[in-house]
Design a protein around this motif. Sequence first.
Motif, PDB file in Angstrom:
ATOM      1  N   LEU A   1       1.855   4.923   1.053  1.00 29.56           N
ATOM      2  CA  LEU A   1       1.304   5.471   2.210  1.00 29.56           C
ATOM      3  C   LEU A   1       1.035   6.730   1.634  1.00 29.56           C
ATOM      4  O   LEU A   1       2.328   7.668   0.803  1.00 29.56           O
ATOM      5  CB  LEU A   1       2.657   5.515   3.050  1.00 29.56           C
ATOM      6  CG  LEU A   1       2.867   3.893   4.113  1.00 29.56           C
ATOM      7  CD1 LEU A   1       3.963   3.984   4.376  1.00 29.56           C
ATOM      8  CD2 LEU A   1       2.008   3.239   4.093  1.00 29.56           C
ATOM      9  N   LYS A   2       0.274   7.978   3.004  1.00 31.92           N
ATOM     10  CA  LYS A   2       0.568   9.483   2.597  1.00 31.92           C
ATOM     11  C   LYS A   2       1.706   9.267   3.378  1.00 31.92           C
ATOM     12  O   LYS A   2       2.433   9.298   4.345  1.00 31.92           O
ATOM     13  CB  LYS A   2      -0.669   9.611   2.985  1.00 31.92           C
ATOM     14  CG  LYS A   2      -1.989   9.382   1.803  1.00 31.92           C
ATOM     15  CD  LYS A   2      -3.213   9.839   2.392  1.00 31.92           C
ATOM     16  CE  LYS A   2      -4.547   8.963   1.800  1.00 31.92           C
ATOM     17  NZ  LYS A   2      -5.413   9.634   2.205  1.00 31.92           N
ATOM     18  N   PRO A   3       1.459  11.101   2.187  1.00 32.80           N
ATOM     19  CA  PRO A   3       3.156  11.597   3.549  1.00 32.80           C
ATOM     20  C   PRO A   3       2.763  12.023   4.606  1.00 32.80           C
ATOM     21  O   PRO A   3       1.552  12.336   5.272  1.00 32.80           O
ATOM     22  CB  PRO A   3       2.893  12.793   2.576  1.00 32.80           C
ATOM     23  CG  PRO A   3       2.270  12.900   1.667  1.00 32.80           C
ATOM     24  CD  PRO A   3       1.053  11.285   1.445  1.00 32.80           C
TER      25      PRO A   3
ATOM     26  N   TYR B   1       0.811  -1.182   0.203  1.00 32.63           N
ATOM     27  CA  TYR B   1      -0.291  -0.292   0.135  1.00 32.63           C
ATOM     28  C   TYR B   1       0.717   1.308   0.179  1.00 32.63           C
ATOM     29  O   TYR B   1       1.830   1.286   1.067  1.00 32.63           O
ATOM     30  CB  TYR B   1      -1.583   0.416   1.390  1.00 32.63           C
ATOM     31  CG  TYR B   1      -2.254  -0.978   1.065  1.00 32.63           C
ATOM     32  CD1 TYR B   1      -2.933  -1.010   0.314  1.00 32.63           C
ATOM     33  CD2 TYR B   1      -1.851  -1.939   2.110  1.00 32.63           C
ATOM     34  CE1 TYR B   1      -4.060  -1.807   0.576  1.00 32.63           C
ATOM     35  CE2 TYR B   1      -2.834  -3.493   1.164  1.00 32.63           C
ATOM     36  CZ  TYR B   1      -4.218  -2.729   1.065  1.00 32.63           C
ATOM     37  OH  TYR B   1      -4.763  -3.868   1.203  1.00 32.63           O
TER      38      TYR B   1
END
Length: 75
Positions: free
Chosen positions: A73-75, A71
């Motif tokens: 990852l968002k920052p 997945y």
Amino acid sequence: KPPPSGRVVLVLWIDEQGDVVNIDVEQNSLPDALVEVATKAFRNSQFIPGELNETKVGSIMLIEFRYDNGYLLKP
């Protein structure tokens, strides 16, 4: 085989027109297939060019992607 985890750091070289003219892989701990997808995503991208004293200039941009178990990852 478990889903990939890791990160890739891309260096985008952007010209005075905002076109990506080169991409370097600065760091990578992901499978080559994921790096290729990330590189292709930016290859045809268009950016607003940088400016210096009201003159358009080329620029360099670092982009980092992190994956955890496949997945993004968002920052």
